[in-house]
Scaffold this motif. Structure first.
Motif, PDB file in Angstrom:
ATOM      1  N   ILE A 227       0.851  -1.040  -0.115  1.00  0.00           N
ATOM      2  CA  ILE A 227      -0.029  -0.037   0.039  1.00  0.00           C
ATOM      3  C   ILE A 227       0.867   1.190  -0.058  1.00  0.00           C
ATOM      4  O   ILE A 227       0.629   2.185  -0.781  1.00  0.00           O
ATOM      5  CB  ILE A 227      -0.738  -0.004   1.142  1.00  0.00           C
ATOM      6  N   MET A 228       1.889   1.146   0.867  1.00  0.00           N
ATOM      7  CA  MET A 228       2.818   2.443   0.889  1.00  0.00           C
ATOM      8  C   MET A 228       3.474   2.810  -0.421  1.00  0.00           C
ATOM      9  O   MET A 228       3.606   4.229  -0.628  1.00  0.00           O
ATOM     10  CB  MET A 228       3.846   2.243   2.017  1.00  0.00           C
ATOM     11  N   MET A 229       3.854   1.702  -1.186  1.00  0.00           N
ATOM     12  CA  MET A 229       4.526   2.091  -2.410  1.00  0.00           C
ATOM     13  C   MET A 229       3.816   2.030  -3.562  1.00  0.00           C
ATOM     14  O   MET A 229       4.554   2.203  -4.707  1.00  0.00           O
ATOM     15  CB  MET A 229       5.491   0.892  -2.325  1.00  0.00           C
ATOM     16  N   SER A 230       2.696   1.813  -3.351  1.00  0.00           N
ATOM     17  CA  SER A 230       1.793   1.744  -4.628  1.00  0.00           C
ATOM     18  C   SER A 230       1.688   3.116  -5.323  1.00  0.00           C
ATOM     19  O   SER A 230       1.495   4.287  -4.694  1.00  0.00           O
ATOM     20  CB  SER A 230       0.382   1.413  -4.295  1.00  0.00           C
ATOM     21  N   ASN A 231       1.610   3.321  -6.554  1.00  0.00           N
ATOM     22  CA  ASN A 231       1.373   4.704  -7.342  1.00  0.00           C
ATOM     23  C   ASN A 231      -0.045   4.604  -7.918  1.00  0.00           C
ATOM     24  O   ASN A 231      -0.420   5.780  -8.661  1.00  0.00           O
ATOM     25  CB  ASN A 231       2.274   4.805  -8.626  1.00  0.00           C
ATOM     26  N   SER A 232      -1.021   3.790  -7.638  1.00  0.00           N
ATOM     27  CA  SER A 232      -2.443   3.907  -7.978  1.00  0.00           C
ATOM     28  C   SER A 232      -3.238   3.591  -6.729  1.00  0.00           C
ATOM     29  O   SER A 232      -2.564   3.048  -5.737  1.00  0.00           O
ATOM     30  CB  SER A 232      -2.709   2.672  -9.033  1.00  0.00           C
ATOM     31  N   LEU A 233      -4.698   4.236  -6.723  1.00  0.00           N
ATOM     32  CA  LEU A 233      -5.271   4.043  -5.668  1.00  0.00           C
ATOM     33  C   LEU A 233      -5.865   2.734  -5.654  1.00  0.00           C
ATOM     34  O   LEU A 233      -6.377   2.173  -6.567  1.00  0.00           O
ATOM     35  CB  LEU A 233      -6.275   5.172  -5.783  1.00  0.00           C
ATOM     36  N   PHE A 234      -5.767   2.115  -4.166  1.00  0.00           N
ATOM     37  CA  PHE A 234      -6.684   0.861  -4.094  1.00  0.00           C
ATOM     38  C   PHE A 234      -7.981   1.096  -3.895  1.00  0.00           C
ATOM     39  O   PHE A 234      -8.936   0.220  -4.139  1.00  0.00           O
ATOM     40  CB  PHE A 234      -5.938   0.355  -2.537  1.00  0.00           C
ATOM     41  N   GLU A 235      -8.455   1.975  -3.197  1.00  0.00           N
ATOM     42  CA  GLU A 235      -9.755   2.073  -2.682  1.00  0.00           C
ATOM     43  C   GLU A 235     -10.768   3.291  -3.299  1.00  0.00           C
ATOM     44  O   GLU A 235     -10.056   4.618  -3.043  1.00  0.00           O
ATOM     45  CB  GLU A 235     -10.127   2.178  -1.232  1.00  0.00           C
ATOM     46  N   SER A 236     -11.450   3.253  -4.101  1.00  0.00           N
ATOM     47  CA  SER A 236     -12.113   4.498  -4.747  1.00  0.00           C
ATOM     48  C   SER A 236     -12.632   5.301  -3.846  1.00  0.00           C
ATOM     49  O   SER A 236     -13.091   6.611  -3.998  1.00  0.00           O
ATOM     50  CB  SER A 236     -12.890   4.216  -5.831  1.00  0.00           C
ATOM     51  N   VAL A 237     -13.492   4.889  -2.585  1.00  0.00           N
ATOM     52  CA  VAL A 237     -13.866   5.776  -1.639  1.00  0.00           C
ATOM     53  C   VAL A 237     -13.309   6.681  -0.854  1.00  0.00           C
ATOM     54  O   VAL A 237     -14.075   7.733  -0.588  1.00  0.00           O
ATOM     55  CB  VAL A 237     -14.371   4.762  -0.531  1.00  0.00           C
ATOM     56  N   PHE A 238     -11.913   6.640  -1.167  1.00  0.00           N
ATOM     57  CA  PHE A 238     -11.276   7.771  -0.649  1.00  0.00           C
ATOM     58  C   PHE A 238     -10.312   8.582  -1.563  1.00  0.00           C
ATOM     59  O   PHE A 238      -9.540   9.221  -1.483  1.00  0.00           O
ATOM     60  CB  PHE A 238      -9.929   6.920   0.474  1.00  0.00           C
ATOM     61  N   ALA A 239     -11.266   8.399  -2.965  1.00  0.00           N
ATOM     62  CA  ALA A 239     -10.395   8.960  -4.092  1.00  0.00           C
ATOM     63  C   ALA A 239     -10.305  10.564  -3.939  1.00  0.00           C
ATOM     64  O   ALA A 239      -9.485  11.035  -4.695  1.00  0.00           O
ATOM     65  CB  ALA A 239     -11.026   8.510  -5.237  1.00  0.00           C
ATOM     66  N   ASN A 240     -11.413  11.042  -3.231  1.00  0.00           N
ATOM     67  CA  ASN A 240     -11.786  12.680  -3.331  1.00  0.00           C
ATOM     68  C   ASN A 240     -11.830  13.328  -2.226  1.00  0.00           C
ATOM     69  O   ASN A 240     -12.734  13.803  -1.670  1.00  0.00           O
ATOM     70  CB  ASN A 240     -12.990  12.856  -4.281  1.00  0.00           C
ATOM     71  N   PRO A 241     -10.698  13.400  -1.418  1.00  0.00           N
ATOM     72  CA  PRO A 241     -10.773  14.321  -0.197  1.00  0.00           C
ATOM     73  C   PRO A 241     -10.984  15.628  -0.473  1.00  0.00           C
ATOM     74  O   PRO A 241     -10.628  16.221  -1.493  1.00  0.00           O
ATOM     75  CB  PRO A 241      -9.373  13.963   0.436  1.00  0.00           C
ATOM     76  N   PRO A 242     -11.460  16.453   0.304  1.00  0.00           N
ATOM     77  CA  PRO A 242     -11.678  17.865   0.062  1.00  0.00           C
ATOM     78  C   PRO A 242     -10.385  18.646  -0.158  1.00  0.00           C
ATOM     79  O   PRO A 242      -9.567  18.338   0.527  1.00  0.00           O
ATOM     80  CB  PRO A 242     -12.348  18.487   1.380  1.00  0.00           C
ATOM     81  N   SER A 243     -10.451  19.656  -0.881  1.00  0.00           N
ATOM     82  CA  SER A 243      -9.405  20.309  -1.304  1.00  0.00           C
ATOM     83  C   SER A 243      -8.897  20.862  -0.019  1.00  0.00           C
ATOM     84  O   SER A 243      -7.580  21.330   0.089  1.00  0.00           O
ATOM     85  CB  SER A 243      -9.457  21.388  -2.383  1.00  0.00           C
ATOM     86  N   SER A 244      -9.677  21.590   0.657  1.00  0.00           N
ATOM     87  CA  SER A 244      -9.282  22.429   1.983  1.00  0.00           C
ATOM     88  C   SER A 244      -8.548  21.576   3.011  1.00  0.00           C
ATOM     89  O   SER A 244      -8.016  22.035   3.935  1.00  0.00           O
ATOM     90  CB  SER A 244     -10.684  22.757   2.822  1.00  0.00           C
ATOM     91  N   TRP A 245      -8.390  20.289   2.823  1.00  0.00           N
ATOM     92  CA  TRP A 245      -7.621  19.234   3.593  1.00  0.00           C
ATOM     93  C   TRP A 245      -6.285  19.212   3.441  1.00  0.00           C
ATOM     94  O   TRP A 245      -5.433  19.098   4.284  1.00  0.00           O
ATOM     95  CB  TRP A 245      -8.071  17.986   3.530  1.00  0.00           C
ATOM     96  N   GLY A 246      -5.856  19.906   2.249  1.00  0.00           N
ATOM     97  CA  GLY A 246      -4.451  20.178   1.908  1.00  0.00           C
ATOM     98  C   GLY A 246      -3.732  18.614   1.765  1.00  0.00           C
ATOM     99  O   GLY A 246      -2.474  18.644   2.090  1.00  0.00           O
ATOM    100  N   LEU A 247      -4.343  17.717   1.279  1.00  0.00           N
ATOM    101  CA  LEU A 247      -3.930  16.276   0.966  1.00  0.00           C
ATOM    102  C   LEU A 247      -4.223  15.881  -0.341  1.00  0.00           C
ATOM    103  O   LEU A 247      -5.458  16.060  -0.703  1.00  0.00           O
ATOM    104  CB  LEU A 247      -3.740  15.366   2.215  1.00  0.00           C
ATOM    105  N   THR A 248      -3.623  15.046  -0.878  1.00  0.00           N
ATOM    106  CA  THR A 248      -4.215  14.152  -1.801  1.00  0.00           C
ATOM    107  C   THR A 248      -4.376  12.685  -1.570  1.00  0.00           C
ATOM    108  O   THR A 248      -3.945  12.237  -0.426  1.00  0.00           O
ATOM    109  CB  THR A 248      -2.998  14.116  -3.051  1.00  0.00           C
ATOM    110  N   ALA A 249      -5.300  11.717  -2.229  1.00  0.00           N
ATOM    111  CA  ALA A 249      -5.566  10.669  -2.138  1.00  0.00           C
ATOM    112  C   ALA A 249      -4.574   9.831  -1.901  1.00  0.00           C
ATOM    113  O   ALA A 249      -4.256   8.622  -1.135  1.00  0.00           O
ATOM    114  CB  ALA A 249      -6.878  10.175  -2.955  1.00  0.00           C
ATOM    115  N   LEU A 250      -3.723  10.067  -2.783  1.00  0.00           N
ATOM    116  CA  LEU A 250      -2.426   9.096  -3.041  1.00  0.00           C
ATOM    117  C   LEU A 250      -1.427   9.160  -1.656  1.00  0.00           C
ATOM    118  O   LEU A 250      -0.738   8.177  -1.406  1.00  0.00           O
ATOM    119  CB  LEU A 250      -1.886   9.083  -4.389  1.00  0.00           C
TER     120      LEU A 250
END
Length: 321
Positions: A227-250
């Motif tokens: 999971i740590m080294m993957s360059n693609s998303l495992f779970e689509s449910v976490f694909a779109n965190p709010p932009s205000s949170w300042g982080l990306t799903a990956l």
């Protein structure tokens, strides 16, 4: 539904952080379960003390710590963010499956129940008899066997996160809560015959238990690294965190992988220390048992062995000088 990509639920939460995770946010089911379990345990301890029986304070403290951890995982903001952040969810998973069971099992709740509950009497069946029957049942022998607990522990990692099952369960709060209960259940089943102090229908020698513990480590480590080294998303449910949170799903997924990997190391060391302490105490108890037996029978076992050696010497005399 909460937790699905693009849904507004996450937008109502402030950016994640320690203070946000620690906010009190009780989940009725988990809060009720905590109150009931804690109340029953403390009632049992009180009953023992009223009868003049001793109960180790360390066991009570361990169980209460376990329930406090459970409350902190399920009834705070961490449980809310667990619906939207892979890293928060992974903290819940690892704490409930790798840490909380250690405290709960060292509290010896089954032993406490067996000591508090009175026998129902000849020909009758009460709660104590039901509990004993369950402990000696074929079902208990199967679920406490490493042939069951080891595959269950591994499948709970790979079968959940590397298939579509995770996204299916995350479609609702009920599915998410079911996973939390499952994580705790798997952890309790795995560690119960390994380092629990309660009676278990299947309990291997200490060396085998240590091997059982090490058997899951490679699977756990590979899971976290994958999971740590993957360059693609495992779970689509976490694909779109709010932009205000300042982080990306990956980046959050990589954090989740590092959390899973780290939690495979520290709890293992703790369990090893507990096993070595239990091993030493077991040897001491066995030595004391043999000393008491020798005091009762005049060390008959040693005398018998000496007579055996003397008989061998008489039948096989050494060469004459």
């Amino acid at each position: 539904m909460p937790g699905m990509p693009g849904m507004p639920g996450a937008d109502t939460l402030p950016p994640p952080g320690i203070s946000s995770y620690l906010n009190w946010h009780p989940e009725p089911f988990f809060l009720a379960a905590t109150i009931v379990a804690t109340g029953m345990y403390l009632f049992g301890v009180l009953r023992l003390r009223q009868r003049g029986d001793a109960w180790q304070i360390s066991r009570t403290a361990s169980f209460l710590a376990g329930m406090l951890i459970f409350l902190g995982i399920t009834c705070t903001g961490l449980n809310e963010y667990g619906m939207y952040l892979f890293s928060a969810h992974m903290v819940q998973h690892m704490m409930l499956s790798m840490v909380d069971p250690l405290f709960l099992l060292l509290g010896a709740p089954i032993t406490l129940a067996l000591r508090v509950l009175h026998p129902a009497g000849p020909g009758r069946t009460g709660p104590r008899e039901v509990l004993l029957a369950l402990l000696h049942s074929r079902f208990a022998k199967v679920v406490s066997s490493p042939l069951f607990t080891l595959p269950l522990f591994v499948v709970s990692l790979y079968g959940l996160y590397f298939t579509s099952l995770f996204d299916f369960l995350m479609k609702s709060r009920v599915g998410h809560d079911f996973m939390l209960v499952h994580f705790l259940f798997v952890g309790l089943l795995f560690f119960w015959p390994v380092m629990g102090v309660d009676p278990a229908p299947h309990r291997s020698p200490f060396v085998i238990r240590i091997l059982e513990l090490f058997a899951v480590m490679p699977f756990h480590a590979f899971f976290g690294i994958a999971i740590m080294m993957s360059n693609s998303l495992f779970e689509s449910v976490f694909a779109n965190p709010p932009s205000s949170w300042g982080l990306t799903a990956l980046s959050d997924q990589n954090t989740a992988g590092s959390i899973a990997w780290a939690f495979g190391e520290a709890p293992t060391i703790i369990v090893l220390l507990v096993l070595f302490v239990q091993w030493a105490k077991s040897d001491q108890r066995e030595a004391k048992r043999k000393d008491r037996k020798a005091d009762r029978d005049g060390d008959a076992e040693l005398n018998e062995y000496n007579e055996y050696l003397a008989g061998l010497a008489q039948r096989n005399p050494g060469p004459a000088a």
